[in-house]
Each structure stands twice: as structure tokens, then as C-alpha cells.
Enzyme design. Structure first.
Site, PDB file in Angstrom:
ATOM      1  N   ARG A   5       1.015  -1.184   0.138  1.00  0.00           N
ATOM      2  CA  ARG A   5       0.099   0.211   0.176  1.00  0.00           C
ATOM      3  C   ARG A   5       0.902   1.362   0.132  1.00  0.00           C
ATOM      4  NH1 ARG A   5      -4.771  -1.838   4.155  1.00  0.00           N
ATOM      5  NH2 ARG A   5      -5.161  -3.847   3.455  1.00  0.00           N
TER       6      ARG A   5
ATOM      7  N   ARG B 111       2.062   1.455  10.372  1.00  0.00           N
ATOM      8  CA  ARG B 111       1.483   1.944   8.928  1.00  0.00           C
ATOM      9  C   ARG B 111       2.702   1.563   8.015  1.00  0.00           C
ATOM     10  NH1 ARG B 111      -3.148   5.136   7.897  1.00  0.00           N
ATOM     11  NH2 ARG B 111      -3.378   5.702  10.069  1.00  0.00           N
TER      12      ARG B 111
ATOM     13  N   GLU C 213      -6.873  -0.467  15.086  1.00  0.00           N
ATOM     14  CA  GLU C 213      -7.339  -1.613  14.069  1.00  0.00           C
ATOM     15  C   GLU C 213      -6.415  -2.811  13.967  1.00  0.00           C
ATOM     16  OE1 GLU C 213      -8.015  -2.332   9.431  1.00  0.00           O
ATOM     17  OE2 GLU C 213      -8.682  -0.282  10.079  1.00  0.00           O
TER      18      GLU C 213
ATOM     19  N   SER D 211     -10.363  -6.195  10.053  1.00  0.00           N
ATOM     20  CA  SER D 211     -11.581  -5.893   9.337  1.00  0.00           C
ATOM     21  C   SER D 211     -12.298  -6.961   8.646  1.00  0.00           C
ATOM     22  CB  SER D 211     -11.357  -4.789   8.139  1.00  0.00           C
ATOM     23  OG  SER D 211     -10.735  -3.665   8.775  1.00  0.00           O
TER      24      SER D 211
ATOM     25  N   ARG E 109       0.767  -6.110  11.545  1.00  0.00           N
ATOM     26  CA  ARG E 109       0.592  -4.966  12.437  1.00  0.00           C
ATOM     27  C   ARG E 109       0.355  -5.734  13.919  1.00  0.00           C
ATOM     28  NH1 ARG E 109      -4.024  -0.095  11.745  1.00  0.00           N
ATOM     29  NH2 ARG E 109      -2.475   0.489  10.075  1.00  0.00           N
TER      30      ARG E 109
END
Length: 419
Positions: free
Chosen positions: A257, A272, A344, A347, A384
Site C-alpha cells: 500500500r 502503517r 485496528e 476488518s 500489524r
């Protein structure tokens, strides 16, 4: 793409979804107009083609004196058909453009933006220490598990090396996730991480967030940000057998990403980053079963979070924070002690028929008729998680207790000791 028949039946429901997302409800009227224009263009072109065929048959049967006039009419009709077919193609392109501009219709998601989520439950209490806790990077450097300095030297900002027990911890976590998925009937998959534009577009990742995606122009391929993309495209243009229930896959892949909109955010450590590994659940099912399947995926995520023993909360993500393909999404956010905040970790999204309609994935109903399938996805573990595991299980001397479920994958090791 949304269901056009549902749109025609209840355009107000789609407008309400747009308003809940903070999107333009006027796009619904644009789509309705484009749909009507295309249907009219199809009717006009079909009528002219039918007339042309009828005329063609009559010319062969006509008297010689009638034939010149009929041939002249045939030439004029051929020109009309050509114009009508061009209009039909133009109307079809306009419909496709208007159709792709509208995100999925939400199903139960709370209205509003990023901060308007609803907390559904808390599991566990925020970790409390009788010493000053270290953040995950300080712990990782002490364990010689994380090296962001050399990651930046080799690849730039937001890259890192996992080394030693850091690499082992990630492999332990992802292996536990894959074992969990297999136990619940998921087929393990290691998919390609480079995909064609059709796969990326079909899953809804080339819309408003296309700047997050890495593209290789010379090859016209994209690096995926989640194995959801290749798994969704795996059955494109196929008819599935869902008579025995959902078809489920668990994809283990590296993910990429650009984090284009995150300048200055979470620059420390590995929260991140541009590249990470993940085990992603993916389900194809009958749309009537999609809501129940969504709750099951959330349950599997909670099972994994319980296994790594971190406190977390479950939130119902607000409509304005959903991706274009999701009708509803639940996030599990783990407590990060040094940030005094929930962040987070997982998801899970119910994409209803939105992706499958784009990708041509169908199944046969009880009467044997092809119907569009529903697709769902959910994170089962990702890099993460190391952040939450290190910070919540740290000890005063900089060591980290290994959750019991991970120990078999770490040679029985109970504690990670500072180097």
C-alpha cells in the site's frame, strides 16, 4: 456494481445510502437517466435491425420494378442501423460510467464519517503496567526483532526488516491464523500479488482510493493491498456450486500500500507501512446467507484475537468510512498501551453482490437459475498484530511473554528475551 433492478424499484434507498456515506445522491438520478437512455437506445437499435432483416427478406421476393425502391430503402435503413448502434454503444458506455460511480448500498452501517462508528463490545481490559511501558519499536529493537533504520536505508520510509524472533513471531502468528482457517473449512491459498486491471477494478480498488495502489505501467499490472483482490477474481466469469454452503478461501500473501494520504501519521515503527504480510479470509455465498456469514467471519477474527491474548473492541464502521465495495464492515481494534488508544487489527466486510456483479461470479439457485453471488472478506492475522502483541505482553526488563497459542509455533518458547 449495485443491482439496477433494485435501483429502479427503490431509488430512494440508494439515495439514502449515498447520504449516509456523505456521497452525492444526485449520482442516483444520473444513473437512472443513463439506464433509461441505454434501454431506449437498445430498443431503437433492435427495432431498426428487425426492420432491416424483414426488408432483406422482402427484397428477394419483390417484383423487378419494386426492387430499386426497396434497395434504396435498404441503404437508408443500413445507415440508420449504423447510427443507432453507435448510439447504443455510447449509451452503454455512459451507463457503465454512471454505474461504477455509485458505491455499494449500505446494509445497517451507521451514518457518518470516520469518527461516527458504533462500539459493539469490549473484550478484556486495557493492559495496566506497574512500570513505564515501552512502545513496540523500542521493544522490537531490544529484542533485535525489528530494524526500521536499515529498512529505510534499503527501501525508504515505512519499510522495515523483521529479523530473528521478529520474523519467527510473524510466521508463528500467520501459521496459527492459517491453521485456524483450515479448521473452519477454508481452503488455504497462496495467490499472486500482481493482478490485471480487471481484478483490481472488479473488486472496487480503482475508485477514489486508487492513489493507494502500486502500479507497474510497463506490464499493466497492480500490486495488491490485500489477497481479497486475487481471491475475488479467482472465480470471475464462473458459476459456483453453493448447494453445500459458502465457498471459503484463506489467502496468505504479502500486501502493498502506498499510504498516499498518511503523510506524517504513524511514522514510528511498523503500524502503517508500505509492505506487510497477511492471512485473509474470503467467502462466496448466497446473498441470503451473507449477513450470517459476516458474523461468522467476525467470530473467527475474535477467536484469533483471544488466542493472542490482547484486549480489543469491536466497532461497526460508519458508512462514510466504508470502501466503495462494502455494504457493512466490522473492525476489531486492539488496545495499544503506549498510545492509550485502540488501533485496528482486523476488518471484515460484507460486499453483498457488488464485487461479484462486476466480476461475473454467479451460482445456481434452488431452481437452477444463475444468480449473482455475494462476497465477503476478513483479516485473520497481519504484521500489524506484532505491535499489539509486543506492547501488551511486555515485561519490566524488556522481555515479552509469548501467548500460549503461539508457543508451539515458536519451538515452545515462553518468553522473548532482549538481545
Amino acid at each position: 456494481m449495485i443491482d439496477l433492478r433494485a435501483l429502479r424499484d427503490d431509488p430512494e434507498a440508494v439515495k439514502a445510502s449515498q447520504r449516509a456515506r456523505g456521497a452525492d445522491p444526485g449520482l442516483v438520478d444520473t444513473l437512472l437517466a443513463a439506464d433509461a437512455a441505454r434501454r431506449a437506445a437498445v430498443v431503437r437499435a433492435d427495432e431498426l435491425r428487425t426492420e432491416q432483416k424483414t426488408l432483406g427478406r422482402s427484397i428477394g421476393k419483390a417484383d423487378p420494378q419494386e426492387r430499386p425502391a426497396l434497395l434504396e430503402r435498404g441503404r437508408a435503413l443500413a445507415a440508420d442501423v449504423k447510427v443507432a448502434e453507435a448510439a447504443e454503444a455510447e449509451a452503454g458506455a455512459a451507463l457503465t460510467s454512471a454505474h461504477r460511480a455509485i458505491p455499494n448500498v449500505i446494509e445497517g452501517a451507521p451514518p457518518g464519517g470516520e469518527q461516527d462508528f458504533v462500539v459493539l463490545e469490549h473484550v478484556g481490559e486495557p493492559t495496566d503496567f506497574d512500570f513505564e511501558p515501552k512502545d513496540h519499536l523500542a521493544l522490537g529493537e531490544g529484542l533485535r526483532a525489528i530494524d526500521t533504520e536499515r529498512g529505510a536505508k534499503v527501501s525508504g520510509a515505512r519499510f522495515y526488516f523483521l529479523r530473528g524472533v521478529g520474523a519467527q513471531l510473524q510466521l508463528a502468528m500467520l501459521n496459527l491464523a492459517l491453521t485456524t482457517a483450515i479448521g473452519h473449512g477454508f481452503v488455504p491459498m497462496i495467490p499472486p500479488v500482481l493482478v490485471k486491471p480487471e481484478a483490481m477494478e472488479g473488486t472496487g480498488f480503482l475508485g477514489e482510493h486508487s492513489d493507494e495502489v502500486y502500479r507497474l505501467p510497463a506490464d499493466d499490472l497492480y500490486l495488491v493491498g490485500t489477497s481479497e483482490v486475487p481471491l475475488a477474481a479467482y472465480h470471475s466469469d464462473e458459476i459456483l456450486d453453493l448447494s453445500s454452503g459458502p465457498v471459503r478461501y484463506a489467502g496468505w500473501s504479502s500486501c502493498f500500500r502506498r499510504e498516499a494520504g498518511s503523510y506524517g501519521k504513524d511514522t514510528r515503527g511498523i503500524l502503517r507501512v508500505h509492505q506487510f504480510d497477511k492471512v485473509e479470509m474470503f467467502s462466496y455465498c448466497d446473498p441470503a446467507d451473507a449477513a450470517a456469514e459476516h458474523r461468522r467471519l467476525l467470530g473467527y477474527e475474535q477467536e484469533m484475537l483471544a488466542a493472542v491474548e490482547v484486549p480489543y473492541r469491536v466497532i461497526d464502521v460508519a458508512a462514510g468510512d466504508l470502501g466503495s465495495s462494502a455494504a457493512r464492515k466490522y473492525d476489531c481494534e486492539a488496545w495499544v498501551p503506549t498510545q492509550q488508544a485502540y488501533r485496528e487489527l482486523t476488518s471484515t466486510s460484507n460486499c453483498t453482490t457488488f464485487q461479484a456483479r462486476r466480476l461475473g461470479v454467479r451460482f445456481r439457485d434452488a431452481d437452477g437459475r444463475p444468480q449473482v453471488a455475494a462476497t465477503l472478506n476478513g483479516t485473520l492475522a497481519t504484521t500489524r498484530w506484532i505491535v499489539a502483541i509486543l506492547e501488551n505482553h511486555q515485561q519490566a526488563d524488556g522481555s515479552v511473554r509469548v501467548p500460549a497459542a503461539l508457543r508451539p509455533y515458536l519451538g515452545g518458547r515462553e518468553v522473548l528475551e532482549p538481545a
